[in-house]
Every structure is written in structure tokens, then in C-alpha cells.
Design a protein around this motif. Structure first.
Motif, PDB file in Angstrom:
ATOM      1  N   HIS A 104       0.839  -1.201   0.000  1.00 49.98           N
ATOM      2  CA  HIS A 104       0.000   0.000   0.000  1.00 49.98           C
ATOM      3  C   HIS A 104       0.873   1.248   0.000  1.00 49.98           C
ATOM      4  O   HIS A 104       1.945   1.271   0.617  1.00 49.98           O
ATOM      5  CB  HIS A 104      -0.907   0.010   1.226  1.00 49.98           C
ATOM      6  CG  HIS A 104      -1.892  -1.116   1.250  1.00 49.98           C
ATOM      7  ND1 HIS A 104      -3.192  -0.986   0.801  1.00 49.98           N
ATOM      8  CD2 HIS A 104      -1.756  -2.417   1.631  1.00 49.98           C
ATOM      9  CE1 HIS A 104      -3.813  -2.148   0.919  1.00 49.98           C
ATOM     10  NE2 HIS A 104      -2.966  -3.037   1.425  1.00 49.98           N
ATOM     11  N   ALA A 105       0.398   2.293  -0.687  1.00 51.71           N
ATOM     12  CA  ALA A 105       1.134   3.554  -0.740  1.00 51.71           C
ATOM     13  C   ALA A 105       0.177   4.680  -1.080  1.00 51.71           C
ATOM     14  O   ALA A 105      -0.965   4.462  -1.496  1.00 51.71           O
ATOM     15  CB  ALA A 105       2.266   3.486  -1.764  1.00 51.71           C
ATOM     16  N   GLY A 106       0.654   5.883  -0.929  1.00 51.07           N
ATOM     17  CA  GLY A 106      -0.109   7.079  -1.289  1.00 51.07           C
ATOM     18  C   GLY A 106       0.690   8.298  -0.919  1.00 51.07           C
ATOM     19  O   GLY A 106       1.688   8.226  -0.189  1.00 51.07           O
ATOM     20  N   ALA A 107       0.278   9.439  -1.428  1.00 55.12           N
ATOM     21  CA  ALA A 107       0.986  10.682  -1.154  1.00 55.12           C
ATOM     22  C   ALA A 107       0.629  11.221   0.222  1.00 55.12           C
ATOM     23  O   ALA A 107      -0.444  10.932   0.769  1.00 55.12           O
ATOM     24  CB  ALA A 107       0.643  11.719  -2.218  1.00 55.12           C
ATOM     25  N   ASN A 119      -3.442   3.730   0.111  1.00 62.82           N
ATOM     26  CA  ASN A 119      -3.385   3.724   1.562  1.00 62.82           C
ATOM     27  C   ASN A 119      -3.750   5.067   2.176  1.00 62.82           C
ATOM     28  O   ASN A 119      -4.527   5.128   3.108  1.00 62.82           O
ATOM     29  CB  ASN A 119      -2.002   3.302   2.059  1.00 62.82           C
ATOM     30  CG  ASN A 119      -2.022   2.831   3.500  1.00 62.82           C
ATOM     31  OD1 ASN A 119      -2.929   2.099   3.888  1.00 62.82           O
ATOM     32  ND2 ASN A 119      -1.055   3.248   4.287  1.00 62.82           N
ATOM     33  N   THR A 120      -3.179   6.163   1.656  1.00 67.95           N
ATOM     34  CA  THR A 120      -3.418   7.460   2.280  1.00 67.95           C
ATOM     35  C   THR A 120      -4.739   8.064   1.805  1.00 67.95           C
ATOM     36  O   THR A 120      -5.473   7.460   1.029  1.00 67.95           O
ATOM     37  CB  THR A 120      -2.247   8.411   1.982  1.00 67.95           C
ATOM     38  OG1 THR A 120      -2.132   8.590   0.568  1.00 67.95           O
ATOM     39  CG2 THR A 120      -0.944   7.856   2.528  1.00 67.95           C
ATOM     40  N   ILE A 121      -5.037   9.275   2.264  1.00 66.59           N
ATOM     41  CA  ILE A 121      -6.323   9.903   1.995  1.00 66.59           C
ATOM     42  C   ILE A 121      -6.245  10.728   0.711  1.00 66.59           C
ATOM     43  O   ILE A 121      -5.521  11.717   0.644  1.00 66.59           O
ATOM     44  CB  ILE A 121      -6.747  10.834   3.147  1.00 66.59           C
ATOM     45  CG1 ILE A 121      -6.568  10.150   4.507  1.00 66.59           C
ATOM     46  CG2 ILE A 121      -8.182  11.311   2.945  1.00 66.59           C
ATOM     47  CD1 ILE A 121      -7.383   8.917   4.702  1.00 66.59           C
ATOM     48  N   PRO A 122      -6.988  10.356  -0.334  1.00 71.52           N
ATOM     49  CA  PRO A 122      -6.991  11.183  -1.548  1.00 71.52           C
ATOM     50  C   PRO A 122      -7.774  12.472  -1.304  1.00 71.52           C
ATOM     51  O   PRO A 122      -8.596  12.551  -0.378  1.00 71.52           O
ATOM     52  CB  PRO A 122      -7.700  10.301  -2.583  1.00 71.52           C
ATOM     53  CG  PRO A 122      -7.943   8.994  -1.938  1.00 71.52           C
ATOM     54  CD  PRO A 122      -7.851   9.191  -0.466  1.00 71.52           C
ATOM     55  N   PRO A 123      -7.544  13.480  -2.114  1.00 76.33           N
ATOM     56  CA  PRO A 123      -8.283  14.738  -1.948  1.00 76.33           C
ATOM     57  C   PRO A 123      -9.795  14.534  -1.941  1.00 76.33           C
ATOM     58  O   PRO A 123     -10.336  13.751  -2.731  1.00 76.33           O
ATOM     59  CB  PRO A 123      -7.854  15.553  -3.177  1.00 76.33           C
ATOM     60  CG  PRO A 123      -6.480  15.048  -3.496  1.00 76.33           C
ATOM     61  CD  PRO A 123      -6.529  13.571  -3.187  1.00 76.33           C
ATOM     62  N   PHE A 124     -10.439  15.233  -0.994  1.00 75.02           N
ATOM     63  CA  PHE A 124     -11.895  15.305  -0.880  1.00 75.02           C
ATOM     64  C   PHE A 124     -12.537  14.012  -0.369  1.00 75.02           C
ATOM     65  O   PHE A 124     -13.770  13.891  -0.394  1.00 75.02           O
ATOM     66  CB  PHE A 124     -12.544  15.710  -2.217  1.00 75.02           C
ATOM     67  CG  PHE A 124     -11.949  16.944  -2.822  1.00 75.02           C
ATOM     68  CD1 PHE A 124     -12.000  18.158  -2.151  1.00 75.02           C
ATOM     69  CD2 PHE A 124     -11.317  16.898  -4.052  1.00 75.02           C
ATOM     70  CE1 PHE A 124     -11.437  19.305  -2.697  1.00 75.02           C
ATOM     71  CE2 PHE A 124     -10.745  18.037  -4.616  1.00 75.02           C
ATOM     72  CZ  PHE A 124     -10.814  19.249  -3.939  1.00 75.02           C
ATOM     73  N   PHE A 125     -11.732  13.067   0.121  1.00 72.33           N
ATOM     74  CA  PHE A 125     -12.290  11.835   0.674  1.00 72.33           C
ATOM     75  C   PHE A 125     -12.395  11.958   2.194  1.00 72.33           C
ATOM     76  O   PHE A 125     -11.538  12.571   2.837  1.00 72.33           O
ATOM     77  CB  PHE A 125     -11.426  10.634   0.307  1.00 72.33           C
ATOM     78  CG  PHE A 125     -11.807   9.982  -0.984  1.00 72.33           C
ATOM     79  CD1 PHE A 125     -12.409   8.736  -1.004  1.00 72.33           C
ATOM     80  CD2 PHE A 125     -11.593  10.624  -2.187  1.00 72.33           C
ATOM     81  CE1 PHE A 125     -12.789   8.135  -2.194  1.00 72.33           C
ATOM     82  CE2 PHE A 125     -11.955  10.039  -3.391  1.00 72.33           C
ATOM     83  CZ  PHE A 125     -12.553   8.785  -3.396  1.00 72.33           C
ATOM     84  N   PRO A 126     -13.420  11.346   2.805  1.00 78.20           N
ATOM     85  CA  PRO A 126     -13.541  11.394   4.262  1.00 78.20           C
ATOM     86  C   PRO A 126     -12.607  10.436   4.964  1.00 78.20           C
ATOM     87  O   PRO A 126     -12.331  10.569   6.159  1.00 78.20           O
ATOM     88  CB  PRO A 126     -15.006  11.003   4.494  1.00 78.20           C
ATOM     89  CG  PRO A 126     -15.315  10.093   3.339  1.00 78.20           C
ATOM     90  CD  PRO A 126     -14.541  10.653   2.165  1.00 78.20           C
TER      91      PRO A 126
END
Length: 408
Positions: free
Chosen positions: A13-16, A78-85
Motif C-alpha cells: 500500500h502507498a499514497g501521497a 493507503n493514504t487519503i486522496p483529496p476530498f475523501f472522508p
């Protein structure tokens, strides 16, 4: 040269970092993003810890995976994308008012992920995210993602009860299946992504643990009975981080219902004939044959009680995963995780489950990865040695004592 395994984790898992998504958003959303980010409170402790940068720090990630004996990875979000709760795997389907911004957020994630995978070319297969609310737009994003170099396929969102979306057996999703089959991209369905909201009470959390894998498994029988594989015979479905021991029993159950309903359809004026009407024509092959031809399992940290079922699951279907960087993953004890599951098995079987199958499904260049594994991969002799003592710091269910095969 020392004989080593080429290990590919089929589940990472990954994300910005939150603010680092902004450059990947279309500029018309920047002001809205600034306002959203200024008030957003991250609900996940692991994304606030000093280890959170394992999600986006390319050098750290490569070093830790290599130290763990892993040379390549399939990357889920994994991380929170823009505009997601919340993390997109668990987020409910957007309302009509939320849809445009949520789509923009997922496009930003996909763009970021393509760049992140490019920092370690040939070693990362990124999984693109879509929403199911607009099928035509989903197809456009699938094609954009493939052109951008995301080779991990598509993450299929869940359609839990109450989502307001057509169920996954609906033919309305055919353009998505057709695009994935045409482009050679697997459709991935990750554990936890189809559960309905249950609340935060202790009982709700316990119920979630009991039910979450079942809700994720539903994609299998929805696509089978819906005839997706008959209409798109090159479509590949991967079920990830949902266990693997349930598969033989569920296939037996699906075969039973298929055979029973197809037979009933030939008998007029029976109650069951209505349930089986048209099923044989719409499905084509039976469930077990569909599994053999089209389906795979991302069997993250396969546990010892599941391993004796490998022939019934299919040795060419099983893809081991470490679940990096999650606490329930095997890092930094992935060698031990492989040993507790695969010690004593034939070398070719271990090689297939630990990396060869994932290379085939996700298009990794195995010869290229073999050169890296010759330096960092676990040795065949090491994995053949039964694990006598569980590392005291290990937190993965891979090392949990006991365990039995579940119905789901």
C-alpha cells in the motif's frame, strides 16, 4: 551463485502525503482543496506517526522491502486522496454532490502513483482507482492509467448494501470489464472495500471483522453468475487480502447452486425453475471452471492451515503478499512469514507462490527481477527451514497460532 527466491509482494500500500496531492489535481480544484485540507483531521494513527513516510518515501520503501527480501510490489492505495472522508478503500460511494470532487481526487492519486512507480521502474505495479457512478468516465480513466504506466490493473470499489449503485453482477459495468480485458489489466478487489458502514461501537468493530471478508468475496459470485467472464473471456479477477482457505469450499458451494439451478431450469412449473431460468446461457462455464481460467488470489501472508489447500486453490493462482507498510503485514519478518507457510514445500511451488504467479498476472519482467533477487532475495535453504520460534516483535496474523479454514 546462491540459489534465491524472487519475491514479489502482491499486496502493498502507498499514497501521497495529504498536501502533496495538490500538484496532481487540476488547477480548478486547488482552492477547494486548500479549504478542505485546512480543516481535515486524519483519522488514522499510522498516517500521523513518524513511519508514515513509508507510503511515499521511495528510497526508504525500496530499502525496507529489499531488507525484507522483496524485490517488487503491487501497490494498492493507503493514504487519503483529496476530498475523501477516509482512505478510499473504506470510503462509502459518493453522493451526486460529492462525485465530481471525489473523481478529481482519485485522478490526482493515479497521477501521483504513476510518478511514484516510475521512481522504481519495473519494480512497482500501481493499481489505479476508479468510481462506478459513471461507467464511461471510469473507462476513460482506465485507459489513461494504462497509458501513464500503471500496470497493476484497476481497484474495483465495493457496492455494499445501501450504496445506491447497481450490483456488480449488472451488465451496466460491461464497458469496464471490456476495457480491462482489452488492455490486459486485472480487476482487483481488495479486502475491506465492500463492507457497509456499521458504526464504531465495540460490537460493530467485532461484526466488521467477522463479515468484512464475506462482503469482499461477493465480487467473485457476482461476476461469475452475472456472466462477465462469458462475455469477456480474457478478463482477470484478483481477490486480495481476503485469505485463501475459503476458496475451495466456496467454489464447491457455487458449483452446487449452479448445477442445481441449471437443472431446475429444464423442469417447468417448479419454484426453482424460475431462479435458474437463463442462467446457463448467461454464465457459460460453471464457477470452478471460471476460477481456473480467470481468477487469482492475492493471498497476503498465507497461513499454515491454508497451505495444504494449495492444489485445490490452484498453485498457479496464489500470490503471496507482505501488506507493507501495515501493522498487520509481515515486515520486517517476511522471510519468517514465508518460512512458517512454505517450509518443506518443493522449490518450484514456493517460487510460483512467492513471485512467479504475480510476475505473470501483473506483467513484471521476471528475468530483470531475478538479478535483484540474486542480491537481496531469501535463499532457498533459508525458506526450507521450518520456523521454530515466532519473532517476539511480529504483529502479523501470519504468525497467529491456530487458525482453521472458514466457510468464507
Amino acid at each position: 551463485m546462491t540459489d534465491r527466491y524472487t519475491v514479489i509482494s502482491a499486496d502493498c500500500h502507498a499514497g501521497a502525503d495529504l498536501l502533496d496531492y495538490k500538484p496532481y489535481l487540476e488547477s480548478k480544484y486547488h482552492d477547494d482543496f486548500d479549504a478542505w485540507a485546512a480543516t481535515y483531521v486524519n483519522p488514522y494513527e499510522d498516517l500521523m506517526a513518524d513511519t508514515a513516510d513509508r507510503n511515499w518515501n521511495s528510497d526508504r520503501r525500496t530499502a525496507e522491502l529489499e531488507a525484507d527480501g522483496i524485490v517488487a510490489e503491487v501497490i494498492f492505495p493507503n493514504t487519503i486522496p483529496p476530498f475523501f472522508p477516509s482512505a478510499s478503500l473504506m470510503a462509502p460511494a459518493p453522493t451526486r454532490a460529492e462525485f465530481e470532487q471525489r473523481w478529481a481526487g482519485l485522478r490526482a492519486h493515479n497521477r501521483w502513483l504513476a510518478d511514484f512507480c516510475g521512481q522504481s521502474a519495473g519494480r512497482r505495479a500501481g493499481v489505479a482507482q476508479i468510481l462506478l457512478n459513471d461507467v464511461e468516465e471510469a473507462v476513460r480513466e482506465i485507459r489513461r492509467a494504462k497509458e501513464a504506466g500503471l500496470t497493476g490493473g484497476v481497484l474495483l470499489p465495493g457496492t455494499p448494501p445501501g450504496s445506491g449503485l447497481p450490483e456488480l453482477h449488472s451488465a451496466s459495468y460491461d464497458p469496464i470489464w471490456a476495457a480491462c480485458a482489452e488492455l490486459g489489466l486485472p480487476v482487483n478487489h481488495h479486502g475491506g472495500s465492500a463492507s457497509p458502514p456499521l458504526g464504531e461501537e465495540p460490537a460493530a468493530r467485532a461484526v466488521f471483522m467477522v463479515e468484512t471478508t464475506w462482503f469482499s468475496h461477493r465480487a467473485l459470485w457476482h461476476l461469475i453468475f452475472g456472466g462477465a467472464f462469458r462475455r469477456h473471456p480474457d478478463l482477470k479477477l484478483v481477490l486480495t487480502e481476503q485469505g485463501s482457505g475459503w476458496i475451495p469450499g466456496v467454489l464447491d458451494m457455487l458449483d452446487y447452486y449452479h448445477d442445481r439451478l441449471v437443472a431446475a431450469a429444464t423442469r417447468a412449473a417448479t419454484a426453482e425453475s424460475k431462479f435458474g431460468a437463463g442462467l446457463a446461457q448467461s454464465m457459460g462455464k460453471g464457477p470452478s471452471q471460471v476460477w481456473r481460467d480467470n481468477c487469482f488470489v492475492g493471498a497476503s501472508f498465507m497461513r499454515p492451515h491454508e497451505v495444504p489447500l494449495r492444489d485445490r486453490i490452484g498453485l498457479d493462482k496464489i500470490m503471496w503478499g507482505s501488506d507493507y507498510p501495515h501493522d498487520e503485514g509481515t515486515t520486517p519478518f517476511s522471510r519468517e512469514g514465508l518460512r512458517i507457510a512454505y517450509a518443506g514445500l518443493p522449490r518450484d511451488e514456493v517460487a510460483a507462490m512467492a513471485g512467479g504467479n504475480a510476475a505473470r498476472v501483473y506483467g513484471f519482467d521476471l528475468a530483470f527481477l531475478d538479478t535483484i533477487a540474486a542480491r537481496v532475495g531469501p535463499t532457498v535453504l533459508e525458506i526450507a527451514e521450518p520456523l521454530k520460534e515466532i519473532p517476539p516483535e511480529a504483529t502479523s496474523p501470519a504468525f497467529a497460532l491456530g487458525g482453521s479454514v472458514r466457510v468464507w
